[in-house]
Design a protein around this motif. Sequence first.
Motif, PDB file in Angstrom:
ATOM      1  N   GLN A   1     -35.016  26.707 -55.664  1.00 35.24           N
ATOM      2  CA  GLN A   1     -33.888  27.077 -56.528  1.00 35.24           C
ATOM      3  C   GLN A   1     -33.868  28.594 -56.660  1.00 35.24           C
ATOM      4  O   GLN A   1     -34.886  29.219 -56.926  1.00 35.24           O
ATOM      5  CB  GLN A   1     -34.065  26.436 -57.899  1.00 35.24           C
ATOM      6  CG  GLN A   1     -32.837  26.481 -58.774  1.00 35.24           C
ATOM      7  CD  GLN A   1     -31.801  25.455 -58.382  1.00 35.24           C
ATOM      8  OE1 GLN A   1     -30.994  25.708 -57.494  1.00 35.24           O
ATOM      9  NE2 GLN A   1     -31.807  24.309 -59.039  1.00 35.24           N
TER      10      GLN A   1
ATOM     11  N   LEU B   1     -31.074  32.311 -57.325  1.00 34.10           N
ATOM     12  CA  LEU B   1     -29.774  32.836 -57.721  1.00 34.10           C
ATOM     13  C   LEU B   1     -29.111  33.520 -56.538  1.00 34.10           C
ATOM     14  O   LEU B   1     -29.754  34.275 -55.809  1.00 34.10           O
ATOM     15  CB  LEU B   1     -29.933  33.838 -58.862  1.00 34.10           C
ATOM     16  CG  LEU B   1     -30.451  33.308 -60.205  1.00 34.10           C
ATOM     17  CD1 LEU B   1     -30.619  34.458 -61.194  1.00 34.10           C
ATOM     18  CD2 LEU B   1     -29.540  32.245 -60.771  1.00 34.10           C
TER      19      LEU B   1
ATOM     20  N   GLU C   1     -24.414  35.166 -58.778  1.00 35.32           N
ATOM     21  CA  GLU C   1     -25.053  34.625 -59.981  1.00 35.32           C
ATOM     22  C   GLU C   1     -25.989  35.654 -60.609  1.00 35.32           C
ATOM     23  O   GLU C   1     -26.113  35.731 -61.836  1.00 35.32           O
ATOM     24  CB  GLU C   1     -25.820  33.352 -59.630  1.00 35.32           C
ATOM     25  CG  GLU C   1     -24.916  32.168 -59.342  1.00 35.32           C
ATOM     26  CD  GLU C   1     -25.667  30.988 -58.761  1.00 35.32           C
ATOM     27  OE1 GLU C   1     -25.167  29.856 -58.862  1.00 35.32           O
ATOM     28  OE2 GLU C   1     -26.755  31.198 -58.170  1.00 35.32           O
TER      29      GLU C   1
ATOM     30  N   ILE D   1     -24.086  29.570 -65.463  1.00 33.86           N
ATOM     31  CA  ILE D   1     -24.819  29.200 -64.241  1.00 33.86           C
ATOM     32  C   ILE D   1     -25.367  27.794 -64.411  1.00 33.86           C
ATOM     33  O   ILE D   1     -26.208  27.542 -65.293  1.00 33.86           O
ATOM     34  CB  ILE D   1     -25.958  30.196 -63.964  1.00 33.86           C
ATOM     35  CG1 ILE D   1     -25.373  31.585 -63.709  1.00 33.86           C
ATOM     36  CG2 ILE D   1     -26.800  29.742 -62.778  1.00 33.86           C
ATOM     37  CD1 ILE D   1     -26.419  32.681 -63.603  1.00 33.86           C
ATOM     38  N   ASP D   2     -24.918  26.880 -63.579  1.00 33.70           N
ATOM     39  CA  ASP D   2     -25.318  25.475 -63.675  1.00 33.70           C
ATOM     40  C   ASP D   2     -26.504  25.213 -62.740  1.00 33.70           C
ATOM     41  O   ASP D   2     -26.396  24.484 -61.748  1.00 33.70           O
ATOM     42  CB  ASP D   2     -24.135  24.567 -63.314  1.00 33.70           C
ATOM     43  CG  ASP D   2     -24.458  23.099 -63.547  1.00 33.70           C
ATOM     44  OD1 ASP D   2     -25.379  22.819 -64.336  1.00 33.70           O
ATOM     45  OD2 ASP D   2     -23.810  22.236 -62.925  1.00 33.70           O
ATOM     46  N   LYS D   3     -27.626  25.840 -63.044  1.00 30.16           N
ATOM     47  CA  LYS D   3     -28.858  25.643 -62.273  1.00 30.16           C
ATOM     48  C   LYS D   3     -30.028  25.542 -63.244  1.00 30.16           C
ATOM     49  O   LYS D   3     -30.001  26.142 -64.330  1.00 30.16           O
ATOM     50  CB  LYS D   3     -29.102  26.810 -61.309  1.00 30.16           C
ATOM     51  CG  LYS D   3     -28.203  26.805 -60.087  1.00 30.16           C
ATOM     52  CD  LYS D   3     -28.546  27.957 -59.139  1.00 30.16           C
ATOM     53  CE  LYS D   3     -27.676  27.885 -57.881  1.00 30.16           C
ATOM     54  NZ  LYS D   3     -27.947  29.026 -56.964  1.00 30.16           N
ATOM     55  N   HIS D   4     -31.037  24.790 -62.825  1.00 25.97           N
ATOM     56  CA  HIS D   4     -32.244  24.677 -63.644  1.00 25.97           C
ATOM     57  C   HIS D   4     -33.125  25.892 -63.366  1.00 25.97           C
ATOM     58  O   HIS D   4     -33.854  25.936 -62.381  1.00 25.97           O
ATOM     59  CB  HIS D   4     -32.994  23.387 -63.315  1.00 25.97           C
ATOM     60  CG  HIS D   4     -34.288  23.237 -64.057  1.00 25.97           C
ATOM     61  ND1 HIS D   4     -34.350  23.176 -65.436  1.00 25.97           N
ATOM     62  CD2 HIS D   4     -35.565  23.167 -63.616  1.00 25.97           C
ATOM     63  CE1 HIS D   4     -35.606  23.055 -65.818  1.00 25.97           C
ATOM     64  NE2 HIS D   4     -36.371  23.058 -64.736  1.00 25.97           N
ATOM     65  N   LEU D   5     -33.044  26.877 -64.247  1.00 26.05           N
ATOM     66  CA  LEU D   5     -33.797  28.105 -64.048  1.00 26.05           C
ATOM     67  C   LEU D   5     -35.182  28.003 -64.664  1.00 26.05           C
ATOM     68  O   LEU D   5     -35.345  27.567 -65.800  1.00 26.05           O
ATOM     69  CB  LEU D   5     -33.079  29.301 -64.671  1.00 26.05           C
ATOM     70  CG  LEU D   5     -31.820  29.837 -64.001  1.00 26.05           C
ATOM     71  CD1 LEU D   5     -31.513  31.233 -64.527  1.00 26.05           C
ATOM     72  CD2 LEU D   5     -31.963  29.873 -62.498  1.00 26.05           C
TER      73      LEU D   5
ATOM     74  N   THR E   1     -37.886  30.928 -60.265  1.00 28.10           N
ATOM     75  CA  THR E   1     -36.654  31.123 -59.489  1.00 28.10           C
ATOM     76  C   THR E   1     -36.410  32.611 -59.220  1.00 28.10           C
ATOM     77  O   THR E   1     -35.712  32.957 -58.272  1.00 28.10           O
ATOM     78  CB  THR E   1     -35.423  30.542 -60.214  1.00 28.10           C
ATOM     79  OG1 THR E   1     -35.316  31.141 -61.514  1.00 28.10           O
ATOM     80  CG2 THR E   1     -35.532  29.041 -60.364  1.00 28.10           C
TER      81      THR E   1
ATOM     82  N   THR F   1     -35.482  34.023 -55.708  1.00 27.67           N
ATOM     83  CA  THR F   1     -34.300  34.886 -55.575  1.00 27.67           C
ATOM     84  C   THR F   1     -34.644  36.120 -54.754  1.00 27.67           C
ATOM     85  O   THR F   1     -33.873  36.524 -53.867  1.00 27.67           O
ATOM     86  CB  THR F   1     -33.777  35.298 -56.968  1.00 27.67           C
ATOM     87  OG1 THR F   1     -33.385  34.115 -57.684  1.00 27.67           O
ATOM     88  CG2 THR F   1     -32.586  36.242 -56.860  1.00 27.67           C
TER      89      THR F   1
END
Length: 403
Positions: free
Chosen positions: A221, A223, A227, A332-336, A340, A344
Amino acid sequence: MTSPKKKTKLKEPVRVRTKKLADGSESFYLDIYVNGKRSYEFLKLYLLPEVSAKVKEQNRATRAAVEAIKSQRIIDITNGKAGIRRNAGWQKLLLTDWLDKFKAAQERKGIRNIALLGSVIKVVTLYGKKTRMGDIDKKWALGFIDWLQNSYNRQNKVSEGIRNSAYAPKEGRISQGTAVSYISQLSIALNAAVRAEVLGENPFMLLSAAERVKKPESQRQFLTIEELKKITATDCYNPVVKQAYLFSCYCGLRMSDIYALKWKDVQMNDGRYLLSVVMKKTSTPVYIPLSNNALAWLPERNEDENSPIFSGLPSLMTINKILKVWAKSAGIDKHLTFHTSRHTFGTLMMTVGADLYTTCKLMGHSDVRTTQIYAKIVDSKKIEAVNLVDKMFEKRNEKEEND
């Protein structure tokens, strides 16, 4: 007149050898020959292409470490031949008791996030509460792996009261990734037992590639550049967490390294700031040039060179909760998680065209195959982009035909 006798050169039972790797580095390993049997020990230490004075110094330190390991192995072999044996009393020590002692020692050292070790102790207790150090051999290791993969499941975890563990699977049998985590943590504890002469050898180190549990290729995962811009422009209710996270996005440090980072680790060299640190996870020394983006997220410099750079950071669990709220605020629709930021950085490097070897060294990877995951991510994104262009023209052609 008799000719002088030639001195017989004694053959050492352990020899240092190297293996060339695809990235140009060389991997050190020991060639061990005892009692007519040959074995190899790969040290996970590497000789790097000497592109700078710093790398030459690093190689010198690595060679010294390899020679020290070699000397210790020769001492161990010699002691064994001389009949020196470990205290037989240690054979009766319960494995769970050793793991408890090891966990307590890790806690005293201030090692963070040892919840995984606590879970491993409960799993080992479930597998064999009365297992003693004298019982641990290759057969035991293979039996544990088989049980972990085929018999151990969520119901076991419920009975052990660790359903809420961060490492517990949601349902069904244990995942392959979790099995790898458990075995890796157990192997670390057994290596410590070998060093303490509580155990003769770690049986997990004797397993062939076919016998080991394969680590699944993880879905990293990260960015995207857009993002990263969005989250940078969004306020975070804990400014130190924002600084540390974005700094890591531009230099790739793990959370453990961020916690340990001190002002003395930020150095000036030829007019450019760089980090000179030894990574906590791998004990790998790295030198990371700092971009202006990275420097922008450093707090105001403290005069005390030994003071932490990101003072006041909360626990990792709290940080990840803060990141969740921050990401949501940024849309931001991500599991941070904090990790990550490292992903990134790796993806950014490959996106802007950094080569695999350079990215590998910047991230402190001991194996270039780990870095290749980021190259695959970038390649998959390129394919997605091309497919989007194809779809766009397909729709245009359909519209023209309908008209």
